[in-house]
Design an enzyme around this catalytic site. Structure first.
Site, short mmCIF file in Angstrom:
data_model
loop_
_atom_site.label_atom_id
_atom_site.label_comp_id
_atom_site.label_asym_id
_atom_site.label_seq_id
_atom_site.Cartn_x
_atom_site.Cartn_y
_atom_site.Cartn_z
N GLU A 149 15.09 3.15 31.36
CA GLU A 149 13.61 3.00 31.13
C GLU A 149 13.23 1.80 29.33
OE1 GLU A 149 11.03 4.81 32.91
OE2 GLU A 149 12.72 3.90 33.52
N THR A 202 2.32 -0.61 32.80
CA THR A 202 3.16 0.63 32.11
C THR A 202 3.32 -0.11 30.73
OG1 THR A 202 4.97 1.26 33.79
CG2 THR A 202 4.94 1.72 31.28
#
Length: 328
Positions: A149, A202
């Site tokens: 991530e 994101t």
């Protein structure tokens, strides 16, 4: 005994591997769950990503194939979240002597706000864990999934990878030290998900969030998070619904999603328990009490998006308590 030492001790008493190849599915996730920015998330049954992993004779990690990504993801193992997280895992257990080949099959949209990178990363980690016969708790893989991530969006948060890895509804109580709690939930809670085919990266979606908030807003948000968690434990869908309000992140992120408030009103008018943004967006989701309502809401929202010339994908699911699974 720490988690990594437990894995090493487990593998030391087993054969080097149980099989030479494995095919793993890992699910999409809904992060934040409206009011729980970076601390709440849950897994759904679809969509998800798949990894086929094989042991090879040459030490090191290769990526031989990626499908479903329209050429957007790197085959270079130093730049792909799946291989990077697997490499961290192998280094931690002193098994860099083995060779691994990875096929990644994207079965879900990239940049959807549904944890696309998390699903890929978790599928890869669960695959290598299975190949090596590591039967320790899957939670031992969480720090390595967070490395993926960190590469994907610049921040190693766990609200996507934790539910993808553990299944169910998950609370990240603390990041330092990492403390993850699985939460109960009503069995009859359904989720309607719609992904408008627009680009909301994101990293950029994180950058527009306020760094400072006033105390009054913080108190309101804390009350909503506590109410949502209480509603889950009490199996109280009404409490879940009225707690799912966000005054910190949604007001800015909603500006990136076409007709967000119009879609929310449509969903609530059709019987949704709650409505909000999935992760950083642009996907939106609604909780409902039954499958039929979830399907009707999904179709209504997709038809609305078609009317404003935006393509979309729709999914209807209960909360997925299983997490990743071996397909063959």
């Amino acid at each position: 005994m720490n988690d990594i030492q437990e894995v090493k001790d487990t593998l030391a008493t087993k054969p080097q591997h149980l099989t030479d190849s494995v095919h793993v599915f890992a699910p999409a996730t809904v992060a934040n769950v409206v009011c729980g920015f970076d601390v709440l998330g849950f897994a759904v049954n679809e969509p998800g990503d798949e990894v086929i992993m094989r042991l090879t004779n040459k030490p090191g990690i290769t990526i031989s194939k990626i499908t479903g990504d329209e050429g957007r993801l790197p085959l270079n193992p130093a730049k792909n979240t799946v291989s990077v997280s697997v490499e961290h895992y192998l280094k931690s257990i002193d098994r860099t002597d083995i060779g691994v080949d990875i096929e990644l099959h994207k079965k879900m949209p990239i940049g959807s706000g549904l944890g696309s990178s998390s699903a890929s990363t978790v599928a890869g980690l669960f695959a290598i864990k299975t190949l090596l016969g590591d039967d320790t708790d899957p939670s031992t893989l969480l720090p390595f999934a967070m490395k993926g991530e960190e590469m994907a969006c610049g921040h190693g948060h766990a609200d996507n990878v934790a539910p993808a890895l553990l299944g169910g509804f998950v609370l990240i109580r603390s990041y330092e030290p990492l403390d993850v709690v699985r939460l109960p939930h009503p069995e009859n809670l359904w989720c309607a998900i719609v992904f408008p085919d627009v680009d909301v990266p994101t990293r950029e979606a994180r950058q527009i969030i306020r760094n400072k908030i006033n105390m009054k807003d913080a108190v309101t948000q804390w009350g909503n998070i506590a109410g949502l968690v209480s509603g889950l434990f009490m199996q109280d869908i009404d409490l879940i619904g009225r707690s799912m309000k966000d005054i910190l992140v949604e007001p800015v992120r909603s500006m990136l999603i076409p007709d967000f408030y119009e879609m929310r009103q449509m969903a609530m008018d059709m019987g949704a328990v709650s409505f909000g943004i999935s992760g950083s967006g642009p996907s939106v989701f609604a909780f409902t009490r039954d499958e039929e309502t979830a399907k009707l809401i999904t179709n209504k929202l997709r038809n609305h998006l078609t009317g404003i010339k935006i393509g979309s994908y729709g999914y209807v699911s209960t909360i997925n308590d299983a997490g990743p699974r071996v397909m063959c």
